[in-house]
Design an enzyme around this catalytic site. Structure first.
Site, PDB file in Angstrom:
ATOM      1  N   ASP A 106       0.843  -1.195   0.000  1.00  0.00           N
ATOM      2  CA  ASP A 106       0.000   0.000   0.000  1.00  0.00           C
ATOM      3  C   ASP A 106       0.882   1.251   0.000  1.00  0.00           C
ATOM      4  OD1 ASP A 106       0.892  -0.576   2.615  1.00  0.00           O
ATOM      5  OD2 ASP A 106      -0.669   0.669   3.487  1.00  0.00           O
ATOM      6  N   ASP A 150       1.281 -17.880  -2.837  1.00  0.00           N
ATOM      7  CA  ASP A 150       1.948 -16.854  -3.647  1.00  0.00           C
ATOM      8  C   ASP A 150       0.956 -16.256  -4.633  1.00  0.00           C
ATOM      9  OD1 ASP A 150       3.823 -15.201  -4.766  1.00  0.00           O
ATOM     10  OD2 ASP A 150       4.669 -16.755  -6.064  1.00  0.00           O
ATOM     11  N   GLU A 177       2.221 -10.220   1.397  1.00  0.00           N
ATOM     12  CA  GLU A 177       2.570  -8.828   1.126  1.00  0.00           C
ATOM     13  C   GLU A 177       4.087  -8.665   1.307  1.00  0.00           C
ATOM     14  OE1 GLU A 177      -0.214  -6.095   2.800  1.00  0.00           O
ATOM     15  OE2 GLU A 177       0.797  -4.328   1.990  1.00  0.00           O
TER      16      GLU A 177
HETATM   17  O1  9MR Z   1      -3.816  -3.636   0.179  1.00  0.00           O
HETATM   18  C1  9MR Z   1      -3.997  -3.575   1.586  1.00  0.00           C
HETATM   19  C2  9MR Z   1      -2.768  -4.108   2.271  1.00  0.00           C
HETATM   20  O2  9MR Z   1      -1.667  -3.286   1.967  1.00  0.00           O
HETATM   21  C3  9MR Z   1      -3.012  -4.199   3.751  1.00  0.00           C
HETATM   22  O3  9MR Z   1      -1.941  -4.875   4.402  1.00  0.00           O
HETATM   23  C4  9MR Z   1      -4.294  -4.936   4.046  1.00  0.00           C
HETATM   24  C5  9MR Z   1      -4.632  -4.978   5.526  1.00  0.00           C
HETATM   25  O4  9MR Z   1      -4.662  -3.721   6.084  1.00  0.00           O
HETATM   26  O5  9MR Z   1      -5.372  -4.347   3.378  1.00  0.00           O
HETATM   27  C6  9MR Z   1      -5.215  -4.332   1.979  1.00  0.00           C
HETATM   28  O6  9MR Z   1      -6.275  -3.673   1.441  1.00  0.00           O
HETATM   29  C7  9MR Z   1      -7.493  -4.376   1.300  1.00  0.00           C
HETATM   30  C8  9MR Z   1      -8.483  -3.955   2.361  1.00  0.00           C
HETATM   31  O7  9MR Z   1      -8.034  -4.278   3.644  1.00  0.00           O
HETATM   32  C9  9MR Z   1      -9.827  -4.574   2.109  1.00  0.00           C
HETATM   33  N1  9MR Z   1     -10.294  -4.298   0.776  1.00  0.00           N
HETATM   34  C10 9MR Z   1      -9.362  -4.743  -0.254  1.00  0.00           C
HETATM   35  C11 9MR Z   1      -8.029  -4.064  -0.077  1.00  0.00           C
HETATM   36  C12 9MR Z   1      -7.079  -4.430  -1.182  1.00  0.00           C
HETATM   37  O8  9MR Z   1      -6.729  -5.772  -1.131  1.00  0.00           O
HETATM   38  O1  9MR Z   2       2.585  -6.201   9.824  1.00  0.00           O
HETATM   39  C1  9MR Z   2       1.284  -5.881  10.285  1.00  0.00           C
HETATM   40  C2  9MR Z   2       0.754  -7.032  11.102  1.00  0.00           C
HETATM   41  O2  9MR Z   2       1.532  -7.184  12.273  1.00  0.00           O
HETATM   42  C3  9MR Z   2      -0.707  -6.801  11.440  1.00  0.00           C
HETATM   43  O3  9MR Z   2      -1.217  -7.960  12.067  1.00  0.00           O
HETATM   44  C4  9MR Z   2      -1.481  -6.478  10.180  1.00  0.00           C
HETATM   45  C5  9MR Z   2      -2.963  -6.207  10.426  1.00  0.00           C
HETATM   46  O4  9MR Z   2      -3.158  -5.065  11.183  1.00  0.00           O
HETATM   47  O5  9MR Z   2      -0.931  -5.341   9.555  1.00  0.00           O
HETATM   48  C6  9MR Z   2       0.375  -5.555   9.120  1.00  0.00           C
HETATM   49  O6  9MR Z   2       0.865  -4.402   8.536  1.00  0.00           O
HETATM   50  C7  9MR Z   2       0.289  -4.005   7.293  1.00  0.00           C
HETATM   51  C8  9MR Z   2      -0.284  -2.624   7.509  1.00  0.00           C
HETATM   52  O7  9MR Z   2      -1.385  -2.683   8.359  1.00  0.00           O
HETATM   53  C9  9MR Z   2      -0.634  -1.936   6.219  1.00  0.00           C
HETATM   54  N1  9MR Z   2       0.456  -1.967   5.287  1.00  0.00           N
HETATM   55  C10 9MR Z   2       0.902  -3.320   5.013  1.00  0.00           C
HETATM   56  C11 9MR Z   2       1.388  -3.998   6.252  1.00  0.00           C
HETATM   57  C12 9MR Z   2       1.924  -5.398   5.962  1.00  0.00           C
HETATM   58  O8  9MR Z   2       0.919  -6.280   5.605  1.00  0.00           O
END
Ligand code: 9MR
Ligand code: 9MR
Length: 614
Positions: free
Chosen positions: A213, A587, A596
């Site tokens: 993101d 994957d 991610e």
């Molecule tokens: O793309 C988002 C990712 O970077 C975050 O780690 C994740 C959790 O916060 O959320 C992803 O975004 C999703 C969102 O939470 C729910 N709707 C779809 C988004 C894209 O996959």
């Molecule tokens: O690394 C984070 C993990 O510890 C948490 O459980 C998760 C849900 O809150 O979020 C992870 O971090 C994400 C962040 O919320 C949004 N950018 C992407 C991060 C990696 O997935």
């Protein structure tokens, strides 16, 4: 500090009897762009792993541990043979039967060929009628030098507010600058607060995008910058910092007489300091917790094409202390290279510390997760300890020393737990600094801190020896970002090696890299570009080839988050139900909870590959 003990779901418990040996993905089938919440691969192709001898697919060091896991139903030991590239058997032996591995549910045996010290390309290991992928045995710089460079290039390519140049990143990865206010970007140059948080705007350009993101979060950015600077501080102690010096990495600042790894960290440190509330405003000196889009953008979205409003979220004590810690470390390590920048870091760190003391209860809530991650943290005593440790190590001043010695984290055994450190658990970072940087603490106290590091490292070694794949994680440790946790725990072992010179700690560190590079239940190298079966579809809004064939896959050296038994995204829920904890990974670009990339996972990878490349 937040609680991250994993509670098995009903689904994982109910299916405990299922024998799921592994889940592989099929090559990407490009489909029309989606919103990231669904899988881009339509077939539910959960096939078992193709090869049951699991090795580090990059290779091994001649003077390092060389172990492989053989999955076999055989009740007795198997004979193994190590062959060189021309097929000649150069070593042989028999495996040790290990039985059922809880985390993977695999029946495993151990093949140990550490005593072989030859070098060359294209070795294979055979046992029980199976043959491994070919691997190299090479010296540290030869084996890990390229990965170190790539793991660092990840940070350059995550930079916000600067064009990514083909000359540095390769043509496929070049892109225009993101978030400088050029339409359709709203820009990070003049960002308002969320309603009710403040009545002004700030220039918070720069820094690294957090992950897949485009959010920029102070706690996660701070720990990541700290790890890069710490990798340099450690190497300087070991006398191996030349490999991280000026003109060693692919960064635009090459040739400026500052070590390139510090140039990369500074890109983030400048951003972190921009996130500090200015003098004269309410809560001056604290740091905004984060800034990101008002709503989640779809995948793919190249940074420069993000049209969402960007917003500052309310200051938090955790972010303020994270800034204080990273900036205090900056002041110490940058001083020989750029005194003015070091002074600016120290001023920022002191003001942040004072502001955190005055505002100790600004807690980032779990509910603030629209358009960006929450990064919530309800316990900040560990952040106080970390910040005090860095400020004390840098300044030697009594007020910071008193904050260190009066903290419960100075003596708590939990500071270096089996879960290690992370963006919300930072006491260990203070410990690592105080155990390694000379300070005015009484010698006995420093010795006690050093022992706490080696005790923790011995704990990781004990955990590893109980695992089929020598993973420094308990079976309950497969949470979101488990690969980052593996890497962080490996750092603790590397520091223990630095403190004692004992080889078992170095071996534990290197075997942790073996896990990340393919010696695991899925036979998966979680690092793109390294290994026969390497992750290539990590969740990312620009490296989104799986959704749009005109976009690249993640660049080589990008570490996937890794197995997460809690199945926290729709793709994981659809495709991984019943998985053994260590196999809960796919994957697929849609699986953001297992696949991610993130700065706080690539930072320990960069740290470790620097260590391994020496
Ligand atoms: O793309 C988002 C990712 O970077 C975050 O780690 C994740 C959790 O916060 O959320 C992803 O975004 C999703 C969102 O939470 C729910 N709707 C779809 C988004 C894209 O996959
Ligand atoms: O690394 C984070 C993990 O510890 C948490 O459980 C998760 C849900 O809150 O979020 C992870 O971090 C994400 C962040 O919320 C949004 N950018 C992407 C991060 C990696 O997935």
């Amino acid at each position: 500090m937040h609680v991250h003990a994993f509670t098995p779901t009903a689904a994982t418990l109910a299916s405990a009897a299922l024998l799921v040996t592994g889940l592989l993905t099929t090559p990407a089938t490009a489909e029309p762009a989606g919103n990231g919440a669904t899988s881009a691969t339509s077939a539910t192709s959960a096939t078992s792993a193709t090869n049951a001898i699991r090795t580090n697919q990059l290779g091994y060091l001649p003077d390092g541990p060389k172990r492989a896991t053989v999955v076999s139903p055989s009740a007795g030991p198997l004979n193994w043979q190590l062959r060189n590239a021309s097929g000649t058997v150069v070593a042989s032996g028999s495996t040790t039967v290990r039985g059922t591995d809880t985390a993977s549910r695999d029946t495993t045996q151990l093949a140990d060929f550490s005593s072989y010290t030859g070098t060359g390309p294209g070795y294979t290991l055979a046992a029980g009628g199976l043959t491994s992928h070919p691997f190299d045995i090479k010296t540290g710089p030869q084996l890990y030098g390229g990965l170190r460079s790539d793991a660092m290039s990840f940070f350059y390519q995550q930079r916000s507010g600067i064009p990514i140049e083909a000359s540095l990143a390769g043509a496929a990865y070049a892109r225009p600058a993101g978030h400088l206010g050029v339409a359709p970007n709203k820009g990070d140059t003049n960002v308002p607060c969320q309603a009710g948080v403040c009545d002004y705007s700030r220039d918070v350009r720069g820094g690294w995008y957090d992950a897949g993101d485009h959010g920029k979060y102070v706690v996660n950015g701070g720990i990541s910058a700290w790890l890069l600077v710490n990798s340099f501080e450690r190497a300087r102690r070991a006398g191996t910092d030349a490999a991280l010096g000026d003109s060693t990495l692919r960064v635009p600042e090459r040739g400026n007489s500052v070590p390139d790894v510090l140039d990369e960290a500074r890109w983030e440190l400048d951003f972190l300091m921009r996130m500090q509330v200015p003098e004269g405003k309410p809560l001056a000196g604290t740091a905004f917790h984060k800034m990101h889009d008002a709503a989640w953008t779809a995948l793919p979205t190249r940074p420069g094409q993000d049209a969402q409003q960007r917003e500052l979220h309310r200051p938090s004590t955790a972010a303020t202390l994270n800034l204080a810690a990273a900036a205090a470390q900056c002041a110490r390590v940058f001083a020989p290279y750029d005194a003015a920048f070091a002074a600016r870091c120290l001023d920022s760190a002191r003001r942040a510390w004072t502001a955190a003391r005055a505002n100790p209860g600004l807690l980032a809530p779990d509910s603030d997760g629209t358009g960006g991650g929450a990064y919530s943290d309800a316990t900040v005593s560990d952040e106080f300890y970390w910040a005090a440790s860095e400020l004390y190590a840098t300044t030697g001043q009594a007020a910071y020393r008193d904050a260190v010695t009066s903290s419960p984290w100075h003596t708590s055994a939990d500071a270096l737990s089996s879960f290690g450190f992370g963006w919300a658990d930072t006491a260990a970072l203070g410990r690592l600094t105080l155990a390694t940087v000379p300070t005015g603490l009484p010698a006995a106290d420093t010795a006690r801190l050093r022992t706490s590091v080696t005790t923790a490292a011995d704990g990781h070694l004990a955990t590893m020896s109980g695992q089929g794949y020598a993973t420094p994680l308990p079976a309950s440790g497969y949470v979101w970002g488990s690969n980052g946790q593996v890497a962080n725990n490996a750092i603790v072992m590397a520091v223990a090696h630095g403190l004692t010179g004992q080889q078992r700690y170095r071996a534990g560190t290197l075997e942790s890299l073996d896990y990340l590079l393919g010696r695991n239940t899925l036979g998966q190298s979680y690092i793109s570009g390294y290994g026969e079966q390497a992750s290539r579809n990590q969740h990312h809004r620009f490296w989104a080839h799986q959704f749009d064939a005109s976009l690249p896959n993640p660049p080589a050296g990008s570490l996937a988050g890794g197995p997460n038994a809690a199945l926290q995204d729709p793709v994981a829920q659809e495709r991984l139900s019943g998985c053994a904890p260590a196999a809960c990974y796919i994957d697929d670009i849609g699986s953001y909870s297992t696949n991610e990339v993130a700065v706080n996972w690539n930072a320990p990878l960069a740290w470790l590959t620097q260590f391994a490349a020496e």
